[in-house]
Design an enzyme around this catalytic site. Structure first.
Site, PDB file in Angstrom:
ATOM      1  CD  GLU A  69      -2.946   1.063   2.324  1.00 43.74           C
ATOM      2  OE1 GLU A  69      -3.356  -0.066   2.667  1.00 43.74           O
ATOM      3  OE2 GLU A  69      -3.365   2.122   2.814  1.00 43.74           O
ATOM      4  CE  LYS A 104      -6.186  -1.574   5.307  1.00 44.12           C
ATOM      5  NZ  LYS A 104      -5.339  -0.683   4.515  1.00 44.12           N
ATOM      6  CG  ASP A 108       0.623 -17.157  10.606  1.00 44.32           C
ATOM      7  OD1 ASP A 108      -0.108 -16.443   9.915  1.00 44.32           O
ATOM      8  OD2 ASP A 108       0.302 -18.308  10.971  1.00 44.32           O
ATOM      9  CG  HIS A 153      -3.472   7.236  -0.676  1.00 45.78           C
ATOM     10  ND1 HIS A 153      -2.881   6.264   0.098  1.00 45.78           N
ATOM     11  CD2 HIS A 153      -4.222   6.587  -1.576  1.00 45.78           C
ATOM     12  CE1 HIS A 153      -3.267   5.092  -0.327  1.00 45.78           C
ATOM     13  NE2 HIS A 153      -4.079   5.265  -1.345  1.00 45.78           N
TER      14      HIS A 153
HETATM   15  C1  MEV Z   1      -5.860   3.141   5.119  1.00 37.23           C
HETATM   16  O1  MEV Z   1      -5.149   1.988   4.704  1.00 37.23           O
HETATM   17  C2  MEV Z   1      -5.856   3.265   6.635  1.00 37.23           C
HETATM   18  C3  MEV Z   1      -6.744   4.394   7.187  1.00 37.23           C
HETATM   19  O2  MEV Z   1      -8.056   4.254   6.671  1.00 37.23           O
HETATM   20  C4  MEV Z   1      -6.725   4.236   8.694  1.00 37.23           C
HETATM   21  C5  MEV Z   1      -7.714   5.136   9.399  1.00 37.23           C
HETATM   22  O3  MEV Z   1      -8.746   5.531   8.811  1.00 37.23           O
HETATM   23  O4  MEV Z   1      -7.461   5.395  10.594  1.00 37.23           O
HETATM   24  C6  MEV Z   1      -6.238   5.747   6.760  1.00 37.23           C
END
Ligand code: MEV
Length: 427
Positions: A81, A268, A284, A382
């Site tokens: 990513e 995430k 893992d 991004h």
């Molecule tokens: C993107 O991979 C991760 C985010 O969505 C985490 C978040 O929203 O805190 C930017």
């Protein structure tokens, strides 16, 4: 060795590797592992997994600026990513200005479970198993004698009744649980061997039959933790003052603490950092992911894995805790040359130190994501990297990727359709 490498991201790949060698972060052999002959890597892969016909490569990058427990750490991250490595490095720079991350981890203890069904007398079965606790611990230890020599081994044995009042969808069962200290190994093989060795004795003691005999990936006795403190002056961004960003980060955290949809995305973002380290070091990541999300729901409601608050001096304080049963030794790690180099870059940490570093990277990632979200939004940072992926996906020759990405950004058309049109000379 210093983890501050100003301008590292602007260097070519060859220059970055030279820098790592010159600063003593890696040896030439470590670098050779990263650049292994593809034919050799493919042949090795054919011995590791079934039905291999190719390789799936991930970028292997270095996050800079980390200071963890006062030690300079260059962090290897394997991740596809865009922006994650830059974001981790950015947050680590903010945190090092206030002394860096404090991190620690529990000893590497994981549970193994044996499921017992069909006992004629459940209470007697439970008593018999508990009455032979010492013998069961000895048999488990004997299944892996080298572990004891390294200071590890079985630590505790418990017996837990499940579904004492079964219905049409559940059966009554006993669960025998063994807590094992696997030292610096991931431990799955060790614990699974112990569980299978114990099963026949468990059957004869309980008078029941065993069904599953397996390690649990819910590593709640093997937690990694990191904390950091950030001076608000470090947080100013665009039109937002430092204190405003600090307060907005706390509000964003409160959203994740109260709402499952937001908490999953928040976590995430944390796992973007944790997984980058877990994958690079040959661990893992599915096990770590499964354990982390179960831990996030340990109160009965899924919540943010991290917390953010303001201390009495007005500084932003972040804390992250999650199960991190990571290994630094064992054949499955040693068989991966890039994992060996990752551990070398980290200074050959033991399992606990590695878990602490992974937690620090998860917290850094979380800080960077929250800071971007509550200020400019994440798209600005991004999109430039995403534009490069779009250019690559459209088939741009490598020497034209940056030019095309810049053009797509300048025109505000970051799509493969526009990238292909430019490559065909139609833009
Ligand atoms: C993107 O991979 C991760 C985010 O969505 C985490 C978040 O929203 O805190 C930017």
């Amino acid at each position: 060795m210093r983890a501050r490498l100003p301008g590292f991201h602007r260097k070519s790949m060859g220059e970055r590797l030279r820098t790592l060698i010159e600063t003593g972060a890696l040896t030439r052999d470590d670098v050779a592992n990263l650049r292994g002959e593809l034919d050799d890597v493919l042949a090795a892969a054919d011995h590791r997994v079934e039905n291999v016909v190719g390789l799936h490569a991930l970028p292997w990058a270095v996050a800079t600026n980390f200071l963890v427990n006062g030690r300079e750490v260059l962090v290897p991250m394997a991740i596809e990513e865009p922006s994650v490595v830059a974001a981790a490095s950015h947050a680590a720079k903010l945190v090092r200005a206030s002394g860096g991350f404090a991190a620690d981890a529990d000893p590497h203890r994981v549970w193994g479970q044996i499921q017992v069904v069909g006992c004629r007398d459940w209470d007697a079965a439970e008593q018999a198993l508990l009455g032979h606790r010492e013998r069961l611990l000895e048999v488990a230890a004997a299944a892996h004698p080298t572990l004891a020599r390294r200071g590890g081994g079985p630590r505790a044995l418990a017996v837990r009744p499940l579904n004492p009042e079964p219905d049409t969808e559940t059966s009554r069962m006993l669960i025998v649980e063994l807590l094992v200290d696997t030292r610096d190994a991931m431990g799955a093989n060790v614990v699974n061997t112990m569980m299978e060795r114990l099963a026949p004795i468990v059957e004869s003691l309980s008078g029941g039959q065993t069904v599953c005999r397996i390690l649990s990936n819910y590593a709640d006795q093997c937690l990694g933790r990191a904390t950091c403190t950030v001076d608000p002056d470090q947080l100013a961004a665009g039109a937002f003052s430092g204190p405003a960003v600090r307060d907005r980060i706390v509000l964003a955290y409160q959203f994740a603490a109260s709402d499952v949809r937001r908490a999953v995305t928040h976590n995430k973002g944390i796992m973007n950092g944790v997984d980058g380290v877990v994958v690079a070091t040959g661990n893992d990541w599915r096990a770590v992911e499964a354990g982390a999300h179960a831990y996030a729901a340990r109160s009965g409601r899924y919540r943010s894995l991290s917390t953010w608050r303001v201390d009495q001096a007005g500084r932003l304080v972040g804390r992250l805790e999650l199960p991190l049963a990571l290994g630094t030794v064992g054949p499955s790690i040693q068989a991966q040359p890039t994992a060996r180099t990752a551990l070398a870059l980290l200074g050959h940490p033991d399992a606990r130190a590695l878990a602490g570093i992974a937690a620090a990277v998860g917290l850094a990632q979380n800080l960077a994501a929250l800071k971007a979200l509550v200020t400019d939004g994440i798209q600005r940072g991004h999109m430039r990297l995403h534009a490069r992926s779009v250019a690559l996906a459209a088939g741009a020759p490598l020497d034209q990727v940056d030019a095309l990405a810049n053009l797509l950004m300048d025109r505000g058309w970051v799509t493969t359709h526009h990238a292909r049109a430019w490559l065909r000379g139609r833009l």
